[in-house]
Structure formats: C-alpha cells, structure tokens
Design a protein around this motif. Structure first.
Motif, PDB file in Angstrom:
ATOM      1  N   ALA A 200       0.842  -1.207   0.000  1.00  0.00           N
ATOM      2  CA  ALA A 200       0.000   0.000   0.000  1.00  0.00           C
ATOM      3  C   ALA A 200       0.868   1.244   0.000  1.00  0.00           C
ATOM      4  O   ALA A 200       1.982   1.250   0.529  1.00  0.00           O
ATOM      5  N   ASP A 218      -5.605   3.290  -2.737  1.00  0.00           N
ATOM      6  CA  ASP A 218      -6.867   2.656  -3.129  1.00  0.00           C
ATOM      7  C   ASP A 218      -8.089   3.403  -2.597  1.00  0.00           C
ATOM      8  O   ASP A 218      -9.221   2.933  -2.735  1.00  0.00           O
ATOM      9  N   THR A 220      -8.720   4.092   0.592  1.00  0.00           N
ATOM     10  CA  THR A 220      -8.953   3.822   2.014  1.00  0.00           C
ATOM     11  C   THR A 220      -8.408   4.965   2.858  1.00  0.00           C
ATOM     12  O   THR A 220      -7.325   5.496   2.577  1.00  0.00           O
TER      13      THR A 220
END
Length: 380
Positions: A200, A218, A220
C-alpha cells in the motif's frame, strides 16, 4: 601508538566506541568528540521500546562513561559545518586534527506528503522520543508508515499502550527477510490487534492542519490522530559539501573504513563501504554495525597495515516479548530453508543461500544455533 590529534564528529554509539577503542589500544594523543545533541552519548534502541512506553523516563538512557578517564575533549551541542585542510569547522569555533573520523549518522526521511502536518512524528533521537511519547499518551489511533524494524517496534509498543494501530508498508511484507519470515511477523502483529496494510502507498493526509486520517492509493482512509513515519533515512553528510571527502548516500570508504582522503575515516550508519557478503557498497544501519565499524576504524587508525571489515552483520528486534535475530546480508530472493523448528511456531532457525553459499540466517528462540551459523558465514 599515537597518530597525533584525532577528531571524531558524531557523539552517538559509533563515535563514542571509536574513542573508547582508541584509548584502549593505547592512543595517548588529543581526542575531540563533537556531538550535535546537548546530551552525552546514549543508547538509541530503547527509544522505540521501553523508553517510549515509560513516561517516568526523564532523560535518555545515557552511557555512563568516565569521560575524564577517557581524557576526551567532549563538545556537545556543537555542529560540524565543514572541513578546511586539517581544520574541522564547528558551529562554535574549530578544531585542528591530524586524523578525522566521520560518525555523524543519519536522520529520518520525511516525504513531502507529510510536510506541514501537526501530529506527524519521526523517531531518531531523545527529543523525537519525548514528543512521540507525549502524543501516544494522549492519542487513540496511530498509523505507522513503514514496516521495517523501527516501524514494527513502534507499532508493538503502541499496542502495548492500548492504542488502535495500523501499519502501512509499500512492500509485500514487513522486514527485508523474505516472504516466510515476513508473513510470520505480519501474523504476529495481526494477532496482537494491528491492522497491517502491505503493498500500500500513502497518497495524502486528512484533517484540518492536524492529522485525522491517512489516505491510501486505493482510497482507504485510516483513522489517525498520531502518525509515525519510518521509511528510511538520509546520511548526515551535508556539512562535508565542498570538502575533498567523497560522499554518495553516505561517506564513501574502503573496507578498512578509510576514505579517498587518507586522513579521513568513517564509522557507523554514515559509512558506505564494500562488503564481503553483498555486491556494491553497503550502509549497515544497526547497533552492531556501529560497534563493528567503530572498532575497525579505531584499530586501523593505529595500525601500520589497516585490516578490512570481517565482522558478519547482525541485528535483532524485540516485539511483543519475542526476539527476532538475523545475521549476514541475505537478499529476499535468496534460497530460504528452515533447518530447525518451524516459522509458524515462532521458534526456528532458517538459512539463506545464494549459489550454494550461506548468505545469512534468521531465528526466533534459537540464539545458540544462530551464533554457530554466524561463524559459518564468517568462513564463507
């Protein structure tokens, strides 16, 4: 046994051990030790563990040396600003030297995405530790960016303090020890309540000047009122700009610790040298690397024929009451074999090999077998 006036820049572990070793080996000439911090030398490993968790610790874990017995001119709260011939230029005055040892260490990297935000911390020195400790005491949720040794230790300490903890790592698993060990460490953190996001990237922060969340690529958003950035380091070499001491992501030196300028040497995190167990050059940023290179440089300063570095690299990390140890310089792509125990049981010894040659080992709960393996690596 005297090489005239020796100046050591950097009063961390590498600088102090250089001075201690020089005196132990019989150097009787003047020695100056320059340190940027106001504190006498202290141990850094506890800053991410016991000291970070102990609000009663009112001072750094000092190394209680007898500086009078060392007969060292200790200049604290002083920055080196340059080298001019055989003059070491300081923020307050200068020092004449015949030999110079650079042991100025590194500072944490802080990518631009974190600039200007309150609640974002790094951890390297005592002041960093005090600031982070205060923030953790008042915080509820922590995001650690980076799952190397430092990031994992901070995460484990914060979980022990009761915070909600998330760790973001751009690689596929924590620590550069391959997928098996990385997966075990990831499982250990998750079993202790950490949200671990590997593979990530952090793209931004949320909040109104003070961090309230960390946004990932992404989309989040991880809640956070405290963020710790542990994504590597930058060597402290800017003060050598314009000198004839070669630098390139560290002070470039040979395997004896000597630079292209024969009266200047380097030790500790800042030293970049060829290594017998890795192609190219290496900076080894661990406690034992500072000790090994400091001892090497001190001995070579007094030797007729300097010797190359032969110590096998070693590091350890303590998390959740367990100790993971690793030796050598294995590549994550090296062949991995568990030779005793089982990784999933948390008690194992594993070997790394490349082209049939032992390049390293990792272990939990097996210090004796690991020590024997270290000797094997040392013999090639």
């Amino acid at each position: 046994m005297s090489m005239g006036r020796i100046a050591v820049v950097g009063a961390g572990l590498a600088g102090l051990r250089t001075v201690e070793r020089l005196r132990r080996l019989g150097h009787a000439g003047p020695v100056t030790l320059v340190g940027a911090e106001e504190h006498p030398p202290y141990d850094r490993p506890p800053l991410s563990k016991a000291v970070l968790a102990s609000p009663e610790a009112a001072r750094p874990p000092l190394r209680e040396e007898d500086y009078a017995a060392l007969d060292v001119d200790l200049r604290l709260g002083t920055h080196a600003t340059g080298v001019d011939g055989h003059r070491l230029l300081l923020s307050s005055g200068e020092v004449e030297f015949d030999r110079l040892v650079v042991a100025t260490g590194v500072r944490p990297r802080r990518p631009a995405v974190f600039d200007g935000w309150s609640g974002v911390h790094v951890l390297r020195d005592w002041a960093d530790c005090v600031g982070l400790r205060t923030a953790l005491a008042a915080g509820r949720s922590l995001v650690v960016v980076g799952a190397g040794v430092l990031g994992c230790e901070v995460a484990a300490t914060a979980r022990g303090l009761g915070l909600d903890v998330s760790v973001v790592e751009r690689l596929a698993h924590p620590l550069p020890l391959g997928p098996a060990v990385g997966a075990h460490l990831a499982a250990l953190h998750r079993a202790n309540g950490v949200t671990l996001r590997c593979g990530a990237e952090v793209t931004g922060l949320k909040g109104d000047g003070r961090v309230a969340g960390v946004e990932l690529a992404d989309g989040t958003v991880l809640p956070a009122d405290v963020v710790v950035v542990a994504v590597g380091s930058t060597p402290n070499t800017e003060w050598l700009s314009g000198s004839d001491v070669p630098v390139d992501d560290g002070v470039l030196c040979d395997r004896t610790g000597r630079t292209a300028r024969p009266d200047v040497w380097a030790a500790g995190d800042v030293a970049r040298m060829p290594h017998p167990w890795r192609a190219g050059t290496v900076r080894f940023e661990h406690w034992t690397g500072a000790v090994d290179t400091a001892g090497l440089v001190a001995a070579n300063l007094l030797a007729d024929e300097p010797k190359p570095l032969a110590a096998v690299p070693y590091f350890w990390t303590d998390q959740y009451g367990l100790r993971l140890q690793a030796i050598g310089l294995p590549d994550p792509a090296d062949e991995f074999e568990v030779v005793q125990g089982a990784v999933e049981d948390g008690k194992f010894l594993a070997h790394y090999r490349r082209d049939g040659v032992l390049t390293g080992a990792a272990a939990m709960g097996m210090p004796g077998p690991l020590a024997k393996t270290r000797r094997l690596i040392g013999t090639g």
